[in-house]
Motif scaffolding. Structure first.
Motif, PDB file in Angstrom:
ATOM      1  N   GLN A 621      26.929  76.316  75.654  1.00  0.00           N
ATOM      2  CA  GLN A 621      28.452  77.164  75.451  1.00  0.00           C
ATOM      3  C   GLN A 621      28.117  78.405  75.661  1.00  0.00           C
ATOM      4  N   LEU A 622      27.118  78.953  74.795  1.00  0.00           N
ATOM      5  CA  LEU A 622      27.015  80.368  75.106  1.00  0.00           C
ATOM      6  C   LEU A 622      26.373  80.872  76.246  1.00  0.00           C
ATOM      7  N   ALA A 623      25.506  80.144  76.889  1.00  0.00           N
ATOM      8  CA  ALA A 623      25.148  80.381  78.360  1.00  0.00           C
ATOM      9  C   ALA A 623      26.215  80.525  79.278  1.00  0.00           C
ATOM     10  N   LEU A 624      27.203  79.357  78.987  1.00  0.00           N
ATOM     11  CA  LEU A 624      28.355  79.292  80.024  1.00  0.00           C
ATOM     12  C   LEU A 624      29.317  80.403  79.816  1.00  0.00           C
ATOM     13  N   VAL A 625      29.644  80.776  78.770  1.00  0.00           N
ATOM     14  CA  VAL A 625      30.511  82.146  78.526  1.00  0.00           C
ATOM     15  C   VAL A 625      29.873  83.337  78.853  1.00  0.00           C
ATOM     16  N   ALA A 626      28.415  83.398  78.711  1.00  0.00           N
ATOM     17  CA  ALA A 626      27.896  84.650  78.951  1.00  0.00           C
ATOM     18  C   ALA A 626      27.249  84.725  80.493  1.00  0.00           C
ATOM     19  N   ALA A 627      27.700  83.806  81.253  1.00  0.00           N
ATOM     20  CA  ALA A 627      27.442  83.970  82.491  1.00  0.00           C
ATOM     21  C   ALA A 627      27.707  85.247  83.109  1.00  0.00           C
ATOM     22  N   PRO A 628      28.765  85.852  82.829  1.00  0.00           N
ATOM     23  CA  PRO A 628      29.259  87.254  83.807  1.00  0.00           C
ATOM     24  C   PRO A 628      28.233  88.504  83.189  1.00  0.00           C
TER      25      PRO A 628
END
Length: 781
Positions: A621-628
């Motif tokens: 989840q952290l990687a998902l929202v940190a994609a930008p």
């Protein structure tokens, strides 16, 4: 077995790694069949009811669009849910068509009604995935009625066509195209093996590099192995492959909870345990490869690279032979530089090569009647970023608006964006303003943060341009052949459904191609019309972007900060569970060691398994929202963002989550509940450090005082332990030292560019010479 497997095996591995379980491929192929047969069914329905050629064509097109949207909504394996969802398809279409047709002569009221419809389309998403599709169908109904200029008296015939399409899609989903959870789970498990081999391949690439970012070892260039000029890039690639492996494991966890997915003597708890065992082996292989890559020139990295390369190519026999030779020469290996690490790598490679045997017998784990997956599946996949951003406050001067639920905030944003999109769209073309509204909706399709909305809108706009350009020539080539154009529509929509999760640019491109063919079928295609569509879509996209940035925006950094807090809380819970409970970390064939490692009751150990899976979920989840913050296009979207540091920070988070698995396995080997109390207390102190890191924002340089005190206390304890512990505890001490160093690096991770990899590494645990003391402790351990 040949050195290089057949190209078909390599291609299958890549396909399985790209599409875990081939679920997207199955869904898109089934959608193609549904679309094609729906066209035939609607044609037969039109002929049976005596409809004219134009009305039959409209029914075919409307039924196709409903079938495409409805098929995605029918992605649940539960029959009752499918029936209940499909029953409301005609109702949703009617909710959009009726006001569009009834208010056709009252422009102002019609447009105001459209704004309300836009608000409800997004607001209703809070009630579950089905309402997402109901909102889309309502919007489709409104556009169809406006585009075709239908009256209220003509609505019943269109709703009947929708009912036929919904019934046909439901029938296919319940019979020949029904989802078979057992088969899907089996394919997802195959994907886990493919992604494990991808980790082995990334490990081999890392072993080709020199420490400090040097060029690849010259003795491997003649073997046509891809050159990896920078160690940092190779390490980031390895972390990315490990993160993908984590996501695959979470998918297995989710599908194992689906009724009818498990076979034989397997239970969901047993499959979770076995997946964690595989996880431990893959992590050990990657960790030892990383350690060997820091050895510099020598025989050990070369030997490990050869073994890893054969594992990546599915050449298990050769890899097993090479690893067995290392183990047979253990005495010589231990005497060589890096020999102990190479021996650990060889043992991990042998277990890696035995994965096929691991599937035969489930581990001894007590079944859990109320088993709950770490991440409940949403239409066969993991939850999107919207689930992660839920609960993050928006930016607003008014507290009541700031604390609105996410769906309510986005509903307000859609209504605000839709208003100027309608006004500007009507100024450009009074009869095609709904294209501008559709462009505004692009900013809210599966997005959670402002940066994500801008990125996806830009991708969709690019896909629209490409789709219009690619589709414009086909109607002329297929002039007079309506069947050919219908085939192109079906194939383009199917391709968009398959590649949509990769990037919504593909969805927009395929949809634009289909729209161009639609106008070709209706004999309305012209260059002027395509120019209008592009202009209207661009205006709507700009309106949507401005609304996401100015109206109750959810900032990316706020969402990442919330996800980061949950991540560190899960890490802390995993560390405490790992030192408090034993876990069976042995391979299925190592029955002699099971008694030494499985020291807790299965139910207690299941709690540890669940906590480890939760760590993997929070990392994903952290990687998902940190994609930008990690994507190259995120540099201009987030003010002051450095994507290079963002990727490095995410790599550290991934490494720490993997380290939690290692702590649990190592503490189990050290005695589980019988482990020395000082080891347990030190591991608990590291969990306190993780808790503290989750409560403070990321900092550059020195951490806040509370975190610094905990870090220094952990350093002192580890230094004392390393100098006075028994040999049997040295592995556990080594793992705790590595965990402490990762926590220290995350506490002091630089916030600005300009530091080299070695300078970033120097920001370890403790103040002053603390990092060097821990490295000395690790070496002595």
């Amino acid at each position: 077995m040949p050195t290089t497997p057949p190209w078909s095996a390599v291609s299958r591995d890549r396909l399985l790694a790209f599409d875990p379980g081939l679920y997207r491929l199955q869904t898109s192929c089934c959608a193609a069949l549904v679309l094609a047969t729906t066209i035939g069914v609607e044609y037969a329905y039109g002929r049976a009811t005596g409809a004219g050629a134009q009305d039959t064509l409209v029914a075919m097109l409307l039924g196709t669009v409903v079938a495409l949207t409805g098929w995605t909504a029918l992605g649940e394996p539960h029959a009752l849910l499918k029936v209940r969802t499909a029953a409301f398809f005609p109702v949703a279409i009617l909710a959009g068509m009726l006001p569009s047709a009834a208010l056709a002569g009252h422009t102002d009221i019609l447009l105001a009604t459209l704004v309300v419809l836009l608000f409800l389309t997004v607001f209703l998403r809070r009630y579950g995935p089905a309402f997402l599709f109901y909102g889309n169908l309502a919007w489709i109904g409104f556009v169809f009625a406006a585009f075709l200029q239908r009256t209220v008296s003509e609505i019943p015939s269109l709703i009947a066509a929708v009912a036929v399409s919904a019934a046909w899609s439901l029938l296919l989903s319940l019979t020949v195209l029904r989802i078979r959870p057992k088969r899907v789970l089996w394919r997802v498990q195959l994907s886990l093996g493919a992604r494990a081999r991808a980790v082995a391949g990334a490990s081999a690439d890392l072993l080709l590099t020199l420490p400090g970012g040097g060029r690849s070892r010259p003795w491997r260039r003649a073997d046509r192995v891809p050159i990896r000029p920078h160690a940092e890039r190779s390490l980031l690639r390895l972390r990315s492959r490990q993160l993908q492996f984590n996501e695959n494991a979470l998918l297995i966890d989710g599908w194992s909870a689906t009724p009818g997915a498990l076979s034989g003597d397997w239970s969901a708890a047993a499959l979770r345990r076995r997946t964690l065992q595989v996880h431990r082996v893959v992590d050990e292989l990657a960790a030892t490869a990383e350690a060997l890559s820091q050895q510099g020139e020598g025989a050990a990295p070369l030997t490990a690279e050869r073994i890893a390369r054969h594992l990546a190519r599915h050449d298990y026999e050769t890899a097993r032979r090479l690893a067995s030779q290392v183990c047979a020469n253990a005495t010589d290996a231990l005497a060589a530089d890096g020999g102990r690490t190479l021996l650990r790598f060889a043992h991990a490679a042998l277990e890696f090569a035995d994965f096929d045997a691991w599937e035969r017998t489930p581990p001894s784990v007590e079944d859990v009647p109320d088993f709950a997956p770490a991440a409940p599946l949403v239409l066969g996949g993991l939850p999107s970023s919207s689930a992660v951003a839920r609960g993050v406050a928006a930016h607003s001067h008014w507290a009541r608006l700031r604390d609105l639920p996410q769906t309510s905030r986005q509903a307000v944003q859609v209504a605000v964006a839709g208003t100027p999109a309608i006004v500007l769209g009507r100024l450009v073309s009074p009869g095609h303003y709904y294209w501008a509204v559709a462009g505004a909706l692009l900013a809210f399709a599966g997005t959670a943060t402002s940066a994500e909305s801008v990125t996806k809108t830009g991708n969709a706009l690019l896909g629209t341009i490409l789709g219009l350009g690619m589709g414009v020539g086909l109607p002329q080539l297929a002039q007079g052949h309506t069947a050919v154009l219908l085939v192109v529509i079906v194939l383009s929509l199917t391709l968009g459904l398959y590649l949509g999760p990769v990037s919504n640019a593909f969805t927009a491109m395929s949809t634009s191609i289909a729209v161009v063919q639609l106008y070709g079928v209706l004999h309305q295609l012209s260059f002027h019309l395509l120019s209008l569509r592009l202009a209207e879509t661009s205006l709507g996209a700009i309106a949507g972007i401005l609304a996401t940035l100015l109206i109750l925006p959810t900032h990316t950094r706020d969402t990442v900060r919330a996800a980061r807090g949950r991540y560190f809380a899960a890490v802390a819970a995993g560390l405490r569970a790992g030192v408090g409970h034993g876990m069976d970390v042995t391979s299925p064939d190592a029955e002699s060691t099971v008694a030494d490692t499985e020291l807790m009751a299965p139910s207690a150990s299941e709690g540890l398994d669940a906590r480890l899976r939760l760590v993997d979920l929070r990392t994903q989840q952290l990687a998902l929202v940190a994609a930008p913050l990690t994507s190259p296009i995120g540099r201009p979207l987030v003010w002051g963002n450095d994507t290079r540091l963002g990727r490095s920070r995410m790599a550290l988070h991934t490494a720490l989550s993997l380290q939690v698995h290692t702590v649990a396995a190592t503490m189990a080997r050290a005695g589980g509940d019988s482990a020395p109390s000082e080891l347990v207390r030190t591991a608990g102190l590291l969990a306190d450090v993780a808790d503290a890191l989750g409560k403070v924002p990321p900092s550059a340089g020195e951490p806040v005082d509370a975190v610094a005190r905990l870090l220094e206390d952990a350093e002192s304890r580890l230094w004392t332990l390393s100098s006075g512990s028994e040999a049997s505890d040295l592995d556990a001490i080594h793992v705790l030292i590595s965990t402490a160093q990762l926590l220290g690096r995350l506490a002091r991770f630089p916030a600005k560019t300009g530091r080299t990899g070695e300078e970033q590494e120097s920001h370890g645990l403790g103040r002053g010479h603390g990092r060097h003391r821990l490295n000395d402790a690790r070496d002595s351990a």
